[in-house]
Enzyme design. Sequence first.
Site, mmCIF file in Angstrom:
data_model
loop_
_atom_site.group_PDB
_atom_site.id
_atom_site.type_symbol
_atom_site.label_atom_id
_atom_site.label_comp_id
_atom_site.label_asym_id
_atom_site.label_seq_id
_atom_site.Cartn_x
_atom_site.Cartn_y
_atom_site.Cartn_z
ATOM 1 N N TYR A 124 17.841 34.877 84.023
ATOM 2 C CA TYR A 124 17.920 33.567 83.379
ATOM 3 C C TYR A 124 17.326 32.458 84.237
ATOM 4 O O TYR A 124 17.028 31.374 83.753
ATOM 5 C CB TYR A 124 19.389 33.251 83.056
ATOM 6 C CG TYR A 124 19.587 32.099 82.112
ATOM 7 C CD1 TYR A 124 19.659 32.305 80.741
ATOM 8 C CD2 TYR A 124 19.721 30.793 82.579
ATOM 9 C CE1 TYR A 124 19.851 31.244 79.869
ATOM 10 C CE2 TYR A 124 19.909 29.731 81.721
ATOM 11 C CZ TYR A 124 19.974 29.968 80.366
ATOM 12 O OH TYR A 124 20.165 28.915 79.509
ATOM 13 N N LYS A 171 25.166 46.163 83.262
ATOM 14 C CA LYS A 171 24.300 47.221 82.754
ATOM 15 C C LYS A 171 23.900 48.113 83.932
ATOM 16 O O LYS A 171 22.736 48.523 84.088
ATOM 17 C CB LYS A 171 23.070 46.626 82.058
ATOM 18 C CG LYS A 171 22.260 47.645 81.246
ATOM 19 C CD LYS A 171 23.002 48.181 80.035
ATOM 20 C CE LYS A 171 22.126 49.119 79.221
ATOM 21 N NZ LYS A 171 22.855 49.740 78.094
ATOM 22 N N ASP A 204 26.282 46.117 76.340
ATOM 23 C CA ASP A 204 26.080 46.374 74.912
ATOM 24 C C ASP A 204 27.390 46.794 74.249
ATOM 25 O O ASP A 204 27.689 46.385 73.118
ATOM 26 C CB ASP A 204 24.971 47.399 74.681
ATOM 27 C CG ASP A 204 25.013 48.566 75.650
ATOM 28 O OD1 ASP A 204 25.482 48.402 76.777
ATOM 29 O OD2 ASP A 204 24.562 49.665 75.270
ATOM 30 N N ASP A 228 25.033 34.139 79.195
ATOM 31 C CA ASP A 228 24.447 33.234 78.209
ATOM 32 C C ASP A 228 24.579 33.817 76.807
ATOM 33 O O ASP A 228 24.978 33.134 75.861
ATOM 34 C CB ASP A 228 22.979 33.001 78.553
ATOM 35 C CG ASP A 228 22.288 32.085 77.565
ATOM 36 O OD1 ASP A 228 22.797 30.970 77.329
ATOM 37 O OD2 ASP A 228 21.243 32.472 77.016
ATOM 38 N N ASP A 232 27.731 32.641 73.740
ATOM 39 C CA ASP A 232 27.385 32.189 72.391
ATOM 40 C C ASP A 232 27.949 33.134 71.343
ATOM 41 O O ASP A 232 28.386 32.701 70.265
ATOM 42 C CB ASP A 232 25.868 32.091 72.238
ATOM 43 C CG ASP A 232 25.299 30.832 72.880
ATOM 44 O OD1 ASP A 232 25.996 30.237 73.722
ATOM 45 O OD2 ASP A 232 24.157 30.456 72.563
#
Length: 335
Positions: A124, A171, A204, A228, A232
């Site tokens: 990011y 991950k 995931d 991020d 959301d």
Amino acid sequence: MRHKVTLIPGEGIGPEVSAAVRRILEAAGVQIDWEEIEGRTDKETEKGQLVNQSAVDAVRRNGVALKGPMGTAIAGGAPSVNVALRKTLDLYANLRPVKNMPGVKSKIEDVDVVLVRENTEDLYSGLEHEVVPGVVESLKIITERASTRIAKFAFEYARKNGRKKIHAIHKANIMKLSDGLFLKSIRAVAPQYPEIEYLEMIVDNACMQIVMNTQQFDLLLLPNLYGDVMSDLAAGLVGGLGVVGSANIGDHAAMFEAVHGTAPDIAGKGLANPTALLMSSILMLDHLGERSAARRIEAALERVYREGKHTTKDVGGKAGTNEFTDAVIAALRPS
């Protein structure tokens, strides 16, 4: 007690929601001397940034800032002013409490989860360059230092706020070195907080699980990019970014901001909903030690939503910005 706070009104609807929040804080009796300054400059720096250095200096000087939304160009243009402010000020911890607002239609009920996101590195950060025409490289930087301090922040927050469980989101099954280091750093911190249950989940799967079984989560600890996305996603469970607050906290300064867009289509029309920035200001009041005022404003806001007579169009009501603000102020007064 009087506080000196930097106000960065933002763009689009930013000045309108900022003005509304100022009115509500004043009505609650919070004594704040505002230093208002724009976050963006119209002259690029040598690094292509558009962040206003005077705004950075003001936040450093005052230690606390309230910031409205600011736009970021997609696939072109200067780097994000939002990211530049966080990185320049080393606001390494992004805090996003997410819970249902009374009267707001949502996909899931009884949501009460906190997301803590590392705020300074990872993909990011936007460290990327063109290797040759048609080939672009983005750098995912994870350090032990940054991972350790965000872990300590998360566990300390959990201890102080009665959170009993932390999930580290990663991950590391694929990115074994970078996300592996993130996990290794957190695992070194977790034993110092034996009263807090520590768990790990692949990102995931976590995205699926937070939709299917939200209540299993208490606090999520995430690297920058996953944070991020998932913050959301979590906001979407309770009605969207317009009804959640956000804080960016470092060792020497803190910035509290609305994370929704600038909504240029309704800017200047008196239709904007100031709830997200107001909720961010409640986090700011807690940070400043104004807990009594924070709880009063929180209760007044929830009362307005519960009654549903003066809510804005984005949440199904008919009120404009001023009517909504007046209703929150009225709800602050003893009945």
